[in-house]
Design a protein around this motif. Structure first.
Motif, PDB file in Angstrom:
ATOM      1  N   TYR A  53     -44.353 -30.087  43.017  1.00 12.16           N
ATOM      2  CA  TYR A  53     -43.783 -31.400  42.737  1.00 12.16           C
ATOM      3  C   TYR A  53     -42.271 -31.302  42.620  1.00 12.16           C
ATOM      4  O   TYR A  53     -41.729 -30.255  42.253  1.00 12.16           O
ATOM      5  CB  TYR A  53     -44.407 -31.983  41.465  1.00 12.16           C
ATOM      6  N   PHE A  54     -41.615 -32.404  42.933  1.00 11.31           N
ATOM      7  CA  PHE A  54     -40.158 -32.460  42.956  1.00 11.31           C
ATOM      8  C   PHE A  54     -39.655 -33.537  42.018  1.00 11.31           C
ATOM      9  O   PHE A  54     -40.341 -34.534  41.774  1.00 11.31           O
ATOM     10  CB  PHE A  54     -39.663 -32.764  44.373  1.00 11.31           C
ATOM     11  N   GLY A  55     -38.431 -33.365  41.563  1.00  6.87           N
ATOM     12  CA  GLY A  55     -37.764 -34.387  40.784  1.00  6.87           C
ATOM     13  C   GLY A  55     -37.335 -35.531  41.689  1.00  6.87           C
ATOM     14  O   GLY A  55     -37.352 -35.426  42.917  1.00  6.87           O
ATOM     15  N   PHE A  56     -36.940 -36.625  41.070  1.00 10.45           N
ATOM     16  CA  PHE A  56     -36.483 -37.791  41.823  1.00 10.45           C
ATOM     17  C   PHE A  56     -35.301 -37.415  42.711  1.00 10.45           C
ATOM     18  O   PHE A  56     -34.330 -36.813  42.250  1.00 10.45           O
ATOM     19  CB  PHE A  56     -36.082 -38.913  40.859  1.00 10.45           C
ATOM     20  N   GLN A  96     -34.928 -35.116  44.829  1.00  6.00           N
ATOM     21  CA  GLN A  96     -34.689 -33.680  44.896  1.00  6.00           C
ATOM     22  C   GLN A  96     -35.544 -33.037  45.983  1.00  6.00           C
ATOM     23  O   GLN A  96     -36.663 -33.483  46.249  1.00  6.00           O
ATOM     24  CB  GLN A  96     -35.027 -33.018  43.556  1.00  6.00           C
ATOM     25  N   ASN A 136     -37.986 -26.071  41.767  1.00  4.78           N
ATOM     26  CA  ASN A 136     -37.563 -25.661  40.423  1.00  4.78           C
ATOM     27  C   ASN A 136     -38.412 -24.491  39.936  1.00  4.78           C
ATOM     28  O   ASN A 136     -39.404 -24.107  40.564  1.00  4.78           O
ATOM     29  CB  ASN A 136     -37.573 -26.850  39.450  1.00  4.78           C
ATOM     30  N   GLU A 170     -43.767 -44.189  36.396  1.00  6.11           N
ATOM     31  CA  GLU A 170     -43.292 -42.807  36.544  1.00  6.11           C
ATOM     32  C   GLU A 170     -44.414 -41.830  36.857  1.00  6.11           C
ATOM     33  O   GLU A 170     -44.225 -40.896  37.641  1.00  6.11           O
ATOM     34  CB  GLU A 170     -42.521 -42.366  35.296  1.00  6.11           C
ATOM     35  N   THR A 189     -44.231 -39.607  40.158  1.00 10.65           N
ATOM     36  CA  THR A 189     -44.199 -38.151  40.022  1.00 10.65           C
ATOM     37  C   THR A 189     -45.270 -37.496  40.891  1.00 10.65           C
ATOM     38  O   THR A 189     -45.013 -36.486  41.546  1.00 10.65           O
ATOM     39  CB  THR A 189     -44.395 -37.750  38.543  1.00 10.65           C
ATOM     40  N   ARG A 235     -44.228 -37.406  44.666  1.00  4.98           N
ATOM     41  CA  ARG A 235     -43.087 -36.555  45.059  1.00  4.98           C
ATOM     42  C   ARG A 235     -43.569 -35.112  45.110  1.00  4.98           C
ATOM     43  O   ARG A 235     -43.449 -34.359  44.152  1.00  4.98           O
ATOM     44  CB  ARG A 235     -41.943 -36.690  44.055  1.00  4.98           C
TER      45      ARG A 235
END
Length: 170
Positions: free
Chosen positions: A67-70, A72, A76, A155, A159, A162
């Motif tokens: 999963y990725f951040g907004f 991004q 990570n 959210e 989430t 993504r």
């Protein structure tokens, strides 16, 4: 006085008609009859999984999506552990080819999300290559926002959308 009598008759007729239509129901078959085990439960399903079943997201098990951040596309530290587990599986299953699918939440334009999904798929592929997976075994595609898992506008839904999925193609 005539109007009051007519109104009274109309009201009485309506009430009598209403009572006549509702009436008492017939006592029929007992609706609380037992349901047998084979009715309404559907077919029995095995809880066993194989390497080609979907486990999470649209990823073929036992691999896990990342999963990725907004907005991004870099992997990570937390998601790197998932990629390391996926790489270990791929090293054990040297004959498998994988398609890395980049996905986005629905915010942003279609074109932007396709480009972001592509960046996510490519960075994920590169991370696996850096972990020792032959790049010839890996292909990429961007779905952008086309293959949402959750359709909510919150959210949690965003989430989950993504992500990069890992699909066994051969």
């Amino acid at each position: 006085m005539r109007i009051d009598k007519t109104l009274y008759l109309v009201v009485v007729m309506m009430l009598l008609t209403g009572f006549g239509l509702t009436g008492c129901g017939k006592k029929g078959a007992d609706v609380s009859a037992e349901i047998t085990a084979s009715e309404g439960l559907g077919p029995e399903e095995s809880l066993e999984t194989t390497a080609t079943e979907i486990m999470e997201g649209r990823t073929s098990g036992p691999m896990l999506p990342i999963y990725f951040g907004f907005d991004q596309s870099s992997v990570n530290d937390e998601q790197a552990r998932r990629l390391e587990g996926n790489a270990a599986f791929l090293k054990d299953e040297a004959g498998l080819k994988i398609r890395v699918e980049g996905n986005c939440d629905p915010r942003g334009t279609r074109e932007y999300n396709l480009a972001l999904g592509e960046r996510r798929a490519l960075s994920t592929k590169q991370y696996l290559v850096n972990l020792g997976i032959d790049p010839e075994r890996l292909s990429t595609i961007s779905w952008g926002e086309e293959k949402l898992l959750l359709f909510g506008h919150d959210e949690i839904s965003w989430t989950q959308n993504r992500r990069a999925d890992f699909v066994i193609v051969k």
